[in-house]
Design a protein around this motif. Structure first.
Motif, PDB file in Angstrom:
ATOM      1  N   UNK A 194      -4.286  10.104 -12.955  1.00  0.00           N
ATOM      2  CA  UNK A 194      -3.252  11.012 -12.575  1.00  0.00           C
ATOM      3  C   UNK A 194      -2.720  11.005 -10.919  1.00  0.00           C
ATOM      4  N   UNK A 195      -4.056  11.157 -10.264  1.00  0.00           N
ATOM      5  CA  UNK A 195      -3.810  11.275  -8.931  1.00  0.00           C
ATOM      6  C   UNK A 195      -3.265   9.969  -8.348  1.00  0.00           C
ATOM      7  N   UNK A 196      -3.304   8.936  -8.867  1.00  0.00           N
ATOM      8  CA  UNK A 196      -2.852   7.615  -8.344  1.00  0.00           C
ATOM      9  C   UNK A 196      -1.727   7.129  -9.141  1.00  0.00           C
ATOM     10  N   UNK A 197      -0.727   7.996  -9.653  1.00  0.00           N
ATOM     11  CA  UNK A 197       0.622   7.555 -10.391  1.00  0.00           C
ATOM     12  C   UNK A 197       1.560   7.354  -9.200  1.00  0.00           C
ATOM     13  N   UNK A 198       1.680   7.938  -8.205  1.00  0.00           N
ATOM     14  CA  UNK A 198       2.643   7.722  -6.995  1.00  0.00           C
ATOM     15  C   UNK A 198       2.332   6.717  -6.467  1.00  0.00           C
ATOM     16  N   UNK A 199       3.512   5.746  -6.148  1.00  0.00           N
ATOM     17  CA  UNK A 199       3.335   4.378  -5.350  1.00  0.00           C
ATOM     18  C   UNK A 199       3.955   4.233  -3.995  1.00  0.00           C
ATOM     19  N   UNK A 200       4.216   5.492  -3.412  1.00  0.00           N
ATOM     20  CA  UNK A 200       5.116   5.434  -2.397  1.00  0.00           C
ATOM     21  C   UNK A 200       4.277   4.715  -1.151  1.00  0.00           C
ATOM     22  N   UNK A 201       3.131   4.928  -1.192  1.00  0.00           N
ATOM     23  CA  UNK A 201       2.329   4.509  -0.088  1.00  0.00           C
ATOM     24  C   UNK A 201       2.470   2.766  -0.114  1.00  0.00           C
ATOM     25  N   UNK A 202       2.266   2.370  -1.408  1.00  0.00           N
ATOM     26  CA  UNK A 202       2.442   0.869  -1.520  1.00  0.00           C
ATOM     27  C   UNK A 202       3.672   0.564  -1.266  1.00  0.00           C
ATOM     28  N   UNK A 203       4.737   1.037  -2.003  1.00  0.00           N
ATOM     29  CA  UNK A 203       6.257   0.736  -1.387  1.00  0.00           C
ATOM     30  C   UNK A 203       6.747   0.512   0.076  1.00  0.00           C
ATOM     31  N   UNK A 204       6.164   1.787   0.733  1.00  0.00           N
ATOM     32  CA  UNK A 204       6.054   1.866   2.236  1.00  0.00           C
ATOM     33  C   UNK A 204       5.827   0.620   2.815  1.00  0.00           C
ATOM     34  N   UNK A 205       4.529   0.167   2.407  1.00  0.00           N
ATOM     35  CA  UNK A 205       3.722  -0.820   3.108  1.00  0.00           C
ATOM     36  C   UNK A 205       4.532  -2.250   2.900  1.00  0.00           C
ATOM     37  N   UNK A 206       4.920  -2.414   1.547  1.00  0.00           N
ATOM     38  CA  UNK A 206       5.876  -3.633   1.602  1.00  0.00           C
ATOM     39  C   UNK A 206       7.090  -3.537   2.060  1.00  0.00           C
ATOM     40  N   UNK A 207       7.722  -2.543   2.436  1.00  0.00           N
ATOM     41  CA  UNK A 207       8.870  -2.331   3.298  1.00  0.00           C
ATOM     42  C   UNK A 207       8.640  -2.639   4.607  1.00  0.00           C
ATOM     43  N   UNK A 208       7.561  -2.011   5.385  1.00  0.00           N
ATOM     44  CA  UNK A 208       7.305  -2.168   6.578  1.00  0.00           C
ATOM     45  C   UNK A 208       6.997  -3.619   6.893  1.00  0.00           C
ATOM     46  N   UNK A 209       6.101  -4.291   6.103  1.00  0.00           N
ATOM     47  CA  UNK A 209       5.858  -5.623   6.134  1.00  0.00           C
ATOM     48  C   UNK A 209       7.096  -6.636   6.107  1.00  0.00           C
ATOM     49  N   UNK A 210       7.971  -6.300   5.222  1.00  0.00           N
ATOM     50  CA  UNK A 210       9.010  -6.888   5.088  1.00  0.00           C
ATOM     51  C   UNK A 210       9.846  -6.838   6.566  1.00  0.00           C
ATOM     52  N   UNK A 211      10.177  -5.698   7.054  1.00  0.00           N
ATOM     53  CA  UNK A 211      10.788  -5.610   8.220  1.00  0.00           C
ATOM     54  C   UNK A 211      10.114  -6.260   9.377  1.00  0.00           C
ATOM     55  N   UNK A 212       8.816  -6.167   9.448  1.00  0.00           N
ATOM     56  CA  UNK A 212       7.926  -6.914  10.168  1.00  0.00           C
ATOM     57  C   UNK A 212       8.016  -8.379  10.441  1.00  0.00           C
ATOM     58  N   UNK A 213       8.399  -8.813   9.207  1.00  0.00           N
ATOM     59  CA  UNK A 213       8.447 -10.409   9.139  1.00  0.00           C
ATOM     60  C   UNK A 213       9.980 -10.541   9.642  1.00  0.00           C
TER      61      UNK A 213
END
Length: 64
Positions: A12-31
């Motif tokens: 239940x605590x790990x249902x939110x994936x906001x941190x993971x999605x933000x990481x992918x977005x920041x990495x894509x912007x960085x690339x």
């Protein structure tokens, strides 16, 4: 989580994936920015690393 099941407090605590999605977005912007502004890209990579070093409070909030 496999031993406790999908309805456990940890799942239940790990249902939110906001941190993971933000990481992918920041990495894509960085690339994308690495070709034009390499320094900004490196800063974005550091921000992402710091985001993962900071502990995840979702687990602590759910278990209390």
């Amino acid at each position: 989580m496999a031993s406790e099941g999908e309805d456990s407090a940890l799942a239940t605590a790990l249902t939110s994936t906001l941190k993971e999605k933000n990481s992918l977005l920041i990495y894509a912007c960085g690339i994308g920015l690495s070709f034009v502004y390499p320094v900004v890209a490196v800063i974005l990579y550091y921000v992402t690393a710091l985001m993962w070093i900071i502990r995840d409070l979702r687990i602590e909030k759910t278990l209390k």
